[in-house]
Design a protein around this motif. Structure first.
Motif, PDB file in Angstrom:
ATOM      1  N   LEU A 184       0.893  -1.093  -0.042  1.00 11.48           N
ATOM      2  CA  LEU A 184       0.126  -0.075   0.057  1.00 11.48           C
ATOM      3  C   LEU A 184       0.829   1.231  -0.100  1.00 11.48           C
ATOM      4  CD1 LEU A 184      -2.763   1.354  -0.131  1.00 11.48           C
ATOM      5  CD2 LEU A 184      -2.808   1.062   2.620  1.00 11.48           C
ATOM      6  N   ALA A 185       1.957   1.204   0.746  1.00 11.58           N
ATOM      7  CA  ALA A 185       2.878   2.591   0.767  1.00 11.58           C
ATOM      8  C   ALA A 185       3.450   2.403  -0.503  1.00 11.58           C
ATOM      9  CB  ALA A 185       3.808   2.089   1.769  1.00 11.58           C
ATOM     10  N   ALA A 186       3.949   1.440  -1.097  1.00 10.28           N
ATOM     11  CA  ALA A 186       4.375   1.616  -2.428  1.00 10.28           C
ATOM     12  C   ALA A 186       3.522   2.207  -3.470  1.00 10.28           C
ATOM     13  CB  ALA A 186       4.822   0.099  -3.121  1.00 10.28           C
ATOM     14  N   ARG A 187       2.152   1.989  -3.674  1.00  8.93           N
ATOM     15  CA  ARG A 187       1.366   2.604  -4.225  1.00  8.93           C
ATOM     16  C   ARG A 187       1.095   4.115  -3.958  1.00  8.93           C
ATOM     17  NH1 ARG A 187      -3.824  -1.258  -3.786  1.00  8.93           N
ATOM     18  NH2 ARG A 187      -2.410  -2.105  -2.188  1.00  8.93           N
ATOM     19  N   VAL A 188       1.008   4.387  -2.716  1.00  9.18           N
ATOM     20  CA  VAL A 188       0.793   5.500  -2.256  1.00  9.18           C
ATOM     21  C   VAL A 188       2.111   6.478  -2.852  1.00  9.18           C
ATOM     22  CG1 VAL A 188       0.731   7.155  -0.333  1.00  9.18           C
ATOM     23  CG2 VAL A 188      -0.573   5.361  -0.423  1.00  9.18           C
ATOM     24  N   LEU A 189       3.357   6.038  -2.447  1.00  7.47           N
ATOM     25  CA  LEU A 189       4.497   6.870  -2.905  1.00  7.47           C
ATOM     26  C   LEU A 189       4.528   6.936  -4.437  1.00  7.47           C
ATOM     27  CD1 LEU A 189       6.875   5.007  -0.702  1.00  7.47           C
ATOM     28  CD2 LEU A 189       6.328   7.595  -0.416  1.00  7.47           C
ATOM     29  N   GLY A 190       4.263   5.970  -5.326  1.00  7.87           N
ATOM     30  CA  GLY A 190       4.125   6.229  -6.615  1.00  7.87           C
ATOM     31  C   GLY A 190       3.223   7.083  -7.248  1.00  7.87           C
ATOM     32  N   VAL A 191       2.153   7.331  -6.467  1.00  9.03           N
ATOM     33  CA  VAL A 191       1.069   8.350  -6.858  1.00  9.03           C
ATOM     34  C   VAL A 191       1.584   9.467  -6.519  1.00  9.03           C
ATOM     35  CG1 VAL A 191      -1.356   9.001  -6.522  1.00  9.03           C
ATOM     36  CG2 VAL A 191      -1.010   6.803  -7.016  1.00  9.03           C
ATOM     37  N   LEU A 192       2.006   9.808  -5.223  1.00 10.06           N
ATOM     38  CA  LEU A 192       2.746  11.116  -4.626  1.00 10.06           C
ATOM     39  C   LEU A 192       3.770  11.602  -5.574  1.00 10.06           C
ATOM     40  CD1 LEU A 192       2.391  10.431  -1.034  1.00 10.06           C
ATOM     41  CD2 LEU A 192       0.800  11.889  -2.302  1.00 10.06           C
ATOM     42  N   ALA A 193       4.557  10.926  -5.968  1.00  6.81           N
ATOM     43  CA  ALA A 193       5.912  11.466  -6.757  1.00  6.81           C
ATOM     44  C   ALA A 193       5.330  11.917  -8.151  1.00  6.81           C
ATOM     45  CB  ALA A 193       6.690  10.320  -6.786  1.00  6.81           C
ATOM     46  N   LYS A 194       4.693  11.377  -8.807  1.00 10.37           N
ATOM     47  CA  LYS A 194       4.195  11.771 -10.351  1.00 10.37           C
ATOM     48  C   LYS A 194       4.029  13.314 -10.209  1.00 10.37           C
ATOM     49  CE  LYS A 194       4.614   7.345 -11.739  1.00 10.37           C
ATOM     50  NZ  LYS A 194       6.051   6.985 -11.692  1.00 10.37           N
ATOM     51  N   PRO A 195       2.915  13.926  -9.629  1.00  8.46           N
ATOM     52  CA  PRO A 195       3.050  15.243  -9.897  1.00  8.46           C
ATOM     53  C   PRO A 195       4.184  16.105  -9.369  1.00  8.46           C
ATOM     54  CG  PRO A 195       1.372  14.422  -8.319  1.00  8.46           C
ATOM     55  CD  PRO A 195       2.276  13.327  -8.557  1.00  8.46           C
ATOM     56  N   LEU A 196       4.912  15.835  -8.570  1.00  9.83           N
ATOM     57  CA  LEU A 196       6.313  16.382  -8.108  1.00  9.83           C
ATOM     58  C   LEU A 196       7.038  16.233  -9.189  1.00  9.83           C
ATOM     59  CD1 LEU A 196       7.536  18.167  -6.120  1.00  9.83           C
ATOM     60  CD2 LEU A 196       8.489  16.058  -4.957  1.00  9.83           C
TER      61      LEU A 196
END
Length: 160
Positions: A129-141
């Motif tokens: 779950l943390a992997a998915r969240v990190l993947g999503v959060l990094a894209k806009p940045l």
């Protein structure tokens, strides 16, 4: 000397060889945040596996210092970005790396590193779950940083 072993391991992607350069209780400080520290071979192994799987065209160009403190610097590519990383390596009496502090440039490369490494390390640590969240959060940045680097930074550059 362990920096030569570390360099050879990184350039060939050999995780087992890289671990022989580190003391069993070595500490590695993340270039992303002071809140993340990897301690010992059990935590270093997945980090090195992730690093060696994402960094391409890795070439060391600097190795300087004395028998207790070394600075090694390499260039590589990550996710299409050119990256340069410096590592301050503190060696124990046996010449093994006991403490490593990493520094990365450029900002787009640092964010690309966060985008690639974060989710993979979370997955390897049993945190899907943390992997998915990190993947999503990094894209806009990553998109913002790349756009700023491409379009905004040249506005502040000296005129030629």
């Amino acid at each position: 000397m362990s920096t030569e072993t570390y360099r050879r391991a990184a350039e060939t992607g050999d995780v087992d060889l890289a671990l022989t350069a580190f003391a069993p209780d070595a500490v590695l400080h993340s270039p992303l945040t002071s809140r993340v520290v990897f301690t010992g071979h059990a935590q270093l192994r997945p980090l090195l596996e992730v690093a060696f799987s994402h960094l391409t065209e890795l070439t060391f160009h600097t190795d300087a210092g004395d028998d207790r403190t070394r600075v090694v610097v390499y260039t590589a590519r990550i996710g299409g970005e050119a990256i340069e990383e410096a590592a301050v390596l503190r060696l124990n009496a046996a010449g093994l790396i006991e403490d490593a502090t990493l520094f990365v440039r450029t900002l787009p490369a640092l964010v690309a590193l966060m985008d690639r490494f974060g989710p993979d390390i979370a997955r390897r640590n049993g945190r899907p779950l943390a992997a998915r969240v990190l993947g999503v959060l990094a894209k806009p940045l990553l998109a913002m940083v790349r756009s700023g680097d491409r379009h905004a930074v040249p506005l502040a550059a000296p005129r030629t």
